[in-house]
Design a protein around this motif. Structure first.
Motif, mmCIF file in Angstrom:
data_model
loop_
_atom_site.group_PDB
_atom_site.id
_atom_site.type_symbol
_atom_site.label_atom_id
_atom_site.label_comp_id
_atom_site.label_asym_id
_atom_site.label_seq_id
_atom_site.Cartn_x
_atom_site.Cartn_y
_atom_site.Cartn_z
ATOM 1 N N PRO A 98 0.833 -1.204 0.000
ATOM 2 C CA PRO A 98 0.000 0.000 0.000
ATOM 3 C C PRO A 98 0.867 1.254 0.000
ATOM 4 C CG PRO A 98 -0.012 -1.062 2.165
ATOM 5 C CD PRO A 98 0.663 -2.011 1.221
ATOM 6 N N GLN A 99 0.319 2.359 -0.555
ATOM 7 C CA GLN A 99 1.094 3.597 -0.657
ATOM 8 C C GLN A 99 1.391 4.184 0.717
ATOM 9 O OE1 GLN A 99 -0.693 6.364 -3.358
ATOM 10 N NE2 GLN A 99 0.016 5.270 -5.159
ATOM 11 N N LYS A 100 0.500 3.945 1.671
ATOM 12 C CA LYS A 100 0.740 4.414 3.034
ATOM 13 C C LYS A 100 0.474 3.264 3.988
ATOM 14 C CE LYS A 100 -0.165 8.227 6.216
ATOM 15 N NZ LYS A 100 -0.931 9.478 6.468
ATOM 16 N N VAL A 101 1.427 3.013 4.873
ATOM 17 C CA VAL A 101 1.320 1.865 5.764
ATOM 18 C C VAL A 101 2.032 2.185 7.071
ATOM 19 C CG1 VAL A 101 3.426 0.796 4.846
ATOM 20 C CG2 VAL A 101 1.691 -0.638 5.927
ATOM 21 N N SER A 102 1.568 1.582 8.160
ATOM 22 C CA SER A 102 2.255 1.784 9.436
ATOM 23 C C SER A 102 3.607 1.081 9.402
ATOM 24 C CB SER A 102 1.404 1.248 10.590
ATOM 25 O OG SER A 102 1.363 -0.164 10.563
ATOM 26 N N LEU A 106 4.583 -2.644 7.964
ATOM 27 C CA LEU A 106 5.601 -2.708 6.925
ATOM 28 C C LEU A 106 6.716 -3.688 7.301
ATOM 29 C CD1 LEU A 106 6.702 -1.634 4.237
ATOM 30 C CD2 LEU A 106 7.890 0.156 5.537
ATOM 31 N N MET A 107 7.101 -3.698 8.583
ATOM 32 C CA MET A 107 8.139 -4.629 9.029
ATOM 33 C C MET A 107 7.712 -6.074 8.801
ATOM 34 S SD MET A 107 10.522 -3.468 12.007
ATOM 35 C CE MET A 107 11.307 -1.873 12.091
ATOM 36 N N LEU A 108 6.494 -6.387 9.138
ATOM 37 C CA LEU A 108 5.978 -7.745 8.946
ATOM 38 C C LEU A 108 5.917 -8.094 7.463
ATOM 39 C CD1 LEU A 108 3.078 -7.699 11.583
ATOM 40 C CD2 LEU A 108 5.253 -8.892 11.792
ATOM 41 N N GLN A 109 5.486 -7.136 6.647
ATOM 42 C CA GLN A 109 5.375 -7.378 5.205
ATOM 43 C C GLN A 109 6.745 -7.589 4.560
ATOM 44 O OE1 GLN A 109 3.148 -3.878 3.985
ATOM 45 N NE2 GLN A 109 1.225 -5.003 3.944
ATOM 46 N N VAL A 110 7.702 -6.747 4.920
ATOM 47 C CA VAL A 110 9.056 -6.863 4.366
ATOM 48 C C VAL A 110 9.702 -8.171 4.800
ATOM 49 C CG1 VAL A 110 11.392 -5.902 4.461
ATOM 50 C CG2 VAL A 110 9.442 -4.385 4.116
ATOM 51 N N ALA A 111 9.504 -8.558 6.063
ATOM 52 C CA ALA A 111 10.059 -9.821 6.570
ATOM 53 C C ALA A 111 9.496 -11.007 5.802
ATOM 54 C CB ALA A 111 9.757 -9.964 8.066
ATOM 55 N N LEU A 134 13.467 -0.854 0.445
ATOM 56 C CA LEU A 134 13.688 0.211 1.424
ATOM 57 C C LEU A 134 13.833 1.579 0.760
ATOM 58 C CD1 LEU A 134 16.164 -1.482 3.947
ATOM 59 C CD2 LEU A 134 13.673 -1.569 3.869
ATOM 60 N N THR A 135 14.364 1.586 -0.469
ATOM 61 C CA THR A 135 14.576 2.858 -1.158
ATOM 62 C C THR A 135 13.259 3.505 -1.596
ATOM 63 O OG1 THR A 135 14.795 1.797 -3.334
ATOM 64 C CG2 THR A 135 16.794 2.041 -2.022
ATOM 65 N N THR A 136 12.193 2.733 -1.588
ATOM 66 C CA THR A 136 10.912 3.267 -2.052
ATOM 67 C C THR A 136 10.102 3.894 -0.919
ATOM 68 O OG1 THR A 136 9.699 1.197 -1.712
ATOM 69 C CG2 THR A 136 10.850 1.466 -3.802
ATOM 70 N N PHE A 137 10.531 3.677 0.336
ATOM 71 C CA PHE A 137 9.819 4.236 1.479
ATOM 72 C C PHE A 137 10.647 5.323 2.158
ATOM 73 C CE2 PHE A 137 7.850 0.080 1.006
ATOM 74 C CZ PHE A 137 6.503 0.366 1.172
ATOM 75 N N LYS A 138 9.987 6.329 2.658
ATOM 76 C CA LYS A 138 10.660 7.419 3.370
ATOM 77 C C LYS A 138 10.855 7.007 4.830
ATOM 78 C CE LYS A 138 8.574 10.915 0.334
ATOM 79 N NZ LYS A 138 7.644 12.066 0.249
ATOM 80 N N GLU A 206 6.842 3.427 15.595
ATOM 81 C CA GLU A 206 5.555 4.116 15.541
ATOM 82 C C GLU A 206 5.451 4.948 14.268
ATOM 83 O OE1 GLU A 206 5.265 6.416 19.071
ATOM 84 O OE2 GLU A 206 5.088 4.670 20.415
ATOM 85 N N GLY A 207 4.213 5.328 13.964
ATOM 86 C CA GLY A 207 3.975 6.195 12.824
ATOM 87 C C GLY A 207 3.715 5.437 11.534
ATOM 88 N N HIS A 208 3.525 6.197 10.490
ATOM 89 C CA HIS A 208 3.255 5.648 9.165
ATOM 90 C C HIS A 208 4.310 6.144 8.176
ATOM 91 C CE1 HIS A 208 -0.593 4.999 11.163
ATOM 92 N NE2 HIS A 208 -0.945 4.203 10.171
ATOM 93 N N VAL A 209 4.485 5.384 7.116
ATOM 94 C CA VAL A 209 5.401 5.790 6.042
ATOM 95 C C VAL A 209 4.679 5.641 4.714
ATOM 96 C CG1 VAL A 209 7.561 5.246 7.217
ATOM 97 C CG2 VAL A 209 6.366 3.451 5.970
ATOM 98 N N SER A 210 5.141 6.400 3.740
ATOM 99 C CA SER A 210 4.536 6.326 2.398
ATOM 100 C C SER A 210 5.615 6.066 1.375
ATOM 101 C CB SER A 210 3.801 7.626 2.081
ATOM 102 O OG SER A 210 4.689 8.723 2.190
#
Length: 415
Positions: A98-102, A106-111, A134-138, A206-210
């Motif tokens: 997703p374009q914006k995710v917590s 994201l950690m669970l998805q990347v793992a 990782l380069t695609t997320f801020k 914590e927080g969200h990234v896009s």
């Protein structure tokens, strides 16, 4: 005295990696220097032409292994560097994630992504593609470093379940010690341990990234080359299992197809730009591998790995396997596994599965203990030998859990 001097060179190389931030000496150059010097010393101390021939034969064997790995790395890195330069990896991530995710999700998805990808393709490719995410997320520097550590552990864990994922798993399989169906059992403890690490790392996140928006449009040839890349991965697995075709040969074939397709669709100027990009990004990684493997080859030549094999036989195999996995964080797991297989230890199926898991995953305990770690250290500037050490307790906990689950399941089904 000679052996102590050579071992001291390996220790100095390790220290140069650890204190890179203090000395400001590039770790690729220092490891290459110590690796080359160690072999020069071996030649100078040979004493007579007969021994010089023996050292030369060992060096040629070592260089053949290095050349095979170099060519494999070069081919996979070229694919990934090209697709990354063209924004294809970022576009793929935008389709899958997703374009914006917590940060926690994201950690669970990347793992999970790295775990599954490393099971179906080699660790090098899985690491490069996963780090490309990782380069695609801020992400801030601390989260990016934590993500990189998670990817290293996930890639090494996923690779143990199939012969296409890890060289040591393939070696043990070809030795006739485990069956394909037995190896699949390892995916359960691998997945559990990786998810535990993801949960531990996400507790304070914590927080969200896009995702970073991709504005440029890709061309048809970029899609074709991406298809060639994934077809090459599938062909590598299939040809290796069916006809024992070396993975490096299949990947070089895929690379040649990529060059032929690209040549007919790109200007000479653009081809040179892509090649220059690859050279700048990847050359340090290749030099680092070269230095590390020269040093490991030297340690094998002077019998240090044989000594480790003798120590292995002194204890209960389940304990020895656990400690061997930890040892593979310091010494390359391929020659370590080769030395153990050469010693022909008498192990039952659960013990062989335990060894397969430990040598595959144990290298994650130090950043220099696996190909995934070395690549990540060269790609993620926040990740250094010292900064990685703070994650060792969590990594050791997850490694121990995975190893324990491996024995529990293995003895239940095959004991």
């Amino acid at each position: 005295m000679l052996y102590l001097f050579l071992i001291s060179l390996a220790v100095l190389a390790l220290l140069s990696i650890i204190f890179e931030e203090v000395t400001h000496l590039n770790k690729a150059k220092t490891t290459l220097f110590f690796g080359c010097i160690s072999w020069v010393v071996l030649f100078m101390s040979a004493g007579d032409p007969a021994h010089e021939k023996i050292v030369e034969a060992e060096l040629n064997e070592n260089l053949l292994e290095i050349a095979t790995l170099w060519l494999f790395l070069m081919s996979t890195m070229t694919f990934v560097a090209y697709l990354n330069a063209k924004g294809m990896i970022q576009i793929l991530v935008q389709k899958l994630f997703p374009q914006k995710v917590s940060v926690r999700v994201l950690m669970l998805q990347v793992a999970l992504f790295a775990l599954v990808l490393s099971a179906i393709c080699d660790n090098v490719t899985a690491t490069l593609v996963s780090l490309g995410l990782l380069t695609t997320f801020k992400l801030d520097s601390q989260i990016r470093r934590r993500m990189a550590v998670l990817i290293i552990f996930a890639v090494n864990s996923g690779g143990v379940a199939l012969i296409t994922g890890d060289v040591t798993t393939l070696m043990i399989f070809l030795g006739g010690h485990v069956q394909m169906s037995e190896l699949l059992l390892l995916f359960i403890p691998a997945a559990v341990s990786v998810m535990l690490l993801a949960v531990l790392f996400s507790m304070k996140a914590e927080g969200h990234v896009s995702t970073t928006p991709i504005k440029r449009e890709y061309q048809r040839v970029d899609v074709v080359i991406a298809a060639i890349f994934f077809s090459t991965i599938i062909a590598t697995m299939a040809l290796n299992v069916l006809f024992s075709v070396p993975p490096v040969l299949t990947f070089l074939t895929g690379l040649s197809v990529m060059f032929l397709v690209g040549h007919n669709s790109r200007s000479n100027k653009e081809e040179l730009q892509i090649l220059e990009y690859i050279r700048q990004v990847e050359y340090d990684t290749l030099l680092f591998f070269l230095g590390i493997l020269l040093l490991v080859g030297m340690l094998k030549e002077i019998g240090t790995l044989d000594l480790l094999t003798q120590v292995y036989a002194q204890f209960d195999p389940n304990i020895s396997n656990f400690v061997t996995g930890i040892g593979s964080a310091l010494l390359d797991n391929v020659p370590l596994t080769a030395a153990l297989l050469k010693a022909e230890p008498i192990l039952n199926t659960p013990e062989w599965l335990g060894l397969t898991y430990s040598v595959g995953v144990g290298g994650s305990l130090l950043v220099i203990g696996s190909a995934a770690g070395i690549i990540a250290m060269s790609k993620v500037k926040e990740l250094t030998f010292v900064s990685y050490l703070k994650y060792v307790p969590a990594l050791l906990l997850c490694y121990s859990l995975g190893y324990g689950l491996t024995l529990l399941l293995a003895y239940h089904f095959y004991g």
